[in-house]
Design a protein around this motif. Structure first.
Motif, short mmCIF file in Angstrom:
data_model
loop_
_atom_site.label_atom_id
_atom_site.label_comp_id
_atom_site.label_asym_id
_atom_site.label_seq_id
_atom_site.Cartn_x
_atom_site.Cartn_y
_atom_site.Cartn_z
N LEU A 34 0.80 -1.22 0.00
CA LEU A 34 0.00 0.00 0.00
C LEU A 34 0.84 1.27 0.00
O LEU A 34 0.30 2.36 -0.15
CB LEU A 34 -0.91 0.04 1.23
CG LEU A 34 -2.03 -1.01 1.30
CD1 LEU A 34 -2.77 -0.87 2.62
CD2 LEU A 34 -2.97 -0.85 0.13
N ASP A 35 2.14 1.16 0.16
CA ASP A 35 3.00 2.35 0.31
C ASP A 35 2.84 3.37 -0.82
O ASP A 35 2.71 4.55 -0.57
CB ASP A 35 4.47 1.95 0.44
CG ASP A 35 4.79 1.37 1.80
OD1 ASP A 35 3.91 1.40 2.69
OD2 ASP A 35 5.92 0.88 1.98
N ALA A 36 2.84 2.91 -2.05
CA ALA A 36 2.74 3.84 -3.18
C ALA A 36 1.41 4.58 -3.16
O ALA A 36 1.36 5.78 -3.42
CB ALA A 36 2.91 3.09 -4.50
N TYR A 37 0.35 3.90 -2.84
CA TYR A 37 -0.97 4.55 -2.79
C TYR A 37 -1.06 5.53 -1.63
O TYR A 37 -1.58 6.63 -1.76
CB TYR A 37 -2.07 3.50 -2.69
CG TYR A 37 -3.44 4.13 -2.73
CD1 TYR A 37 -3.94 4.65 -3.91
CD2 TYR A 37 -4.21 4.23 -1.59
CE1 TYR A 37 -5.17 5.26 -3.96
CE2 TYR A 37 -5.46 4.83 -1.63
CZ TYR A 37 -5.93 5.34 -2.82
OH TYR A 37 -7.16 5.94 -2.84
N MET A 38 -0.56 5.14 -0.48
CA MET A 38 -0.66 5.98 0.71
C MET A 38 0.26 7.20 0.61
O MET A 38 0.07 8.17 1.33
CB MET A 38 -0.32 5.18 1.96
CG MET A 38 -1.31 4.04 2.24
SD MET A 38 -3.03 4.59 2.26
CE MET A 38 -3.02 5.63 3.69
N ALA A 39 1.24 7.17 -0.30
CA ALA A 39 2.16 8.29 -0.46
C ALA A 39 1.50 9.50 -1.10
O ALA A 39 2.01 10.59 -1.05
CB ALA A 39 3.37 7.86 -1.29
N GLY A 40 0.32 9.31 -1.69
CA GLY A 40 -0.39 10.42 -2.32
C GLY A 40 -0.85 11.44 -1.29
O GLY A 40 -0.99 11.15 -0.11
N GLU A 41 -1.09 12.64 -1.76
CA GLU A 41 -1.49 13.75 -0.89
C GLU A 41 -2.93 13.57 -0.42
O GLU A 41 -3.82 13.22 -1.19
CB GLU A 41 -1.37 15.06 -1.68
CG GLU A 41 -1.69 16.29 -0.88
CD GLU A 41 -0.65 16.60 0.19
OE1 GLU A 41 -1.01 17.23 1.19
OE2 GLU A 41 0.51 16.23 0.01
N LEU A 42 -3.18 13.81 0.85
CA LEU A 42 -4.53 13.83 1.42
C LEU A 42 -4.61 15.05 2.33
O LEU A 42 -3.94 15.10 3.36
CB LEU A 42 -4.84 12.56 2.19
CG LEU A 42 -6.24 12.49 2.81
CD1 LEU A 42 -7.33 12.64 1.76
CD2 LEU A 42 -6.42 11.19 3.57
N ASP A 43 -5.39 16.02 1.93
CA ASP A 43 -5.52 17.27 2.67
C ASP A 43 -6.59 17.10 3.75
O ASP A 43 -7.79 17.23 3.49
CB ASP A 43 -5.88 18.39 1.70
CG ASP A 43 -5.93 19.75 2.36
OD1 ASP A 43 -5.91 19.83 3.61
OD2 ASP A 43 -5.97 20.75 1.61
N LEU A 44 -6.15 16.80 4.97
CA LEU A 44 -7.10 16.54 6.05
C LEU A 44 -7.90 17.78 6.44
O LEU A 44 -9.04 17.67 6.90
CB LEU A 44 -6.37 15.96 7.26
CG LEU A 44 -5.76 14.57 7.02
CD1 LEU A 44 -4.98 14.11 8.25
CD2 LEU A 44 -6.82 13.55 6.65
N LYS A 45 -7.35 18.98 6.24
CA LYS A 45 -8.10 20.21 6.50
C LYS A 45 -9.27 20.32 5.53
O LYS A 45 -10.37 20.71 5.90
CB LYS A 45 -7.21 21.43 6.42
CG LYS A 45 -6.26 21.55 7.58
CD LYS A 45 -5.42 22.80 7.48
CE LYS A 45 -4.45 22.85 8.66
NZ LYS A 45 -3.60 24.03 8.62
N GLU A 46 -9.02 19.98 4.28
CA GLU A 46 -10.07 20.00 3.27
C GLU A 46 -11.14 18.95 3.58
O GLU A 46 -12.32 19.17 3.42
CB GLU A 46 -9.49 19.79 1.88
CG GLU A 46 -10.52 19.80 0.76
CD GLU A 46 -11.21 21.14 0.58
OE1 GLU A 46 -12.19 21.17 -0.19
OE2 GLU A 46 -10.81 22.16 1.17
#
Length: 58
Positions: free
Chosen positions: A40-52
């Motif tokens: 899952l490392d490659a997928y989880m490396a993507g940006e996730l804006d928790l504030k958004e």
């Protein structure tokens, strides 16, 4: 490739600002790499804006 459904749902919400006040039940949610699941490392490396995510969820 295995994807985290929780992260996928959250990314979808942040990419669709027209969705307001989304209600989700996220089970086993995680946003950081898991050492026991290196596939899952490659997928989880993507940006996730928790504030958004917070803004969209209201």
């Amino acid at each position: 490739m295995t994807l985290s459904g929780c992260v996928t749902a959250l990314r979808y919400l942040t990419r669709h600002p027209e969705i307001k006040g989304a209600n989700l039940v996220l089970v086993g949610a995680f946003v950081d790499p898991l050492p026991t699941y290196p596939s899952l490392d490659a997928y989880m490396a993507g940006e996730l804006d928790l504030k958004e995510v917070g803004r969209v969820m209201g």
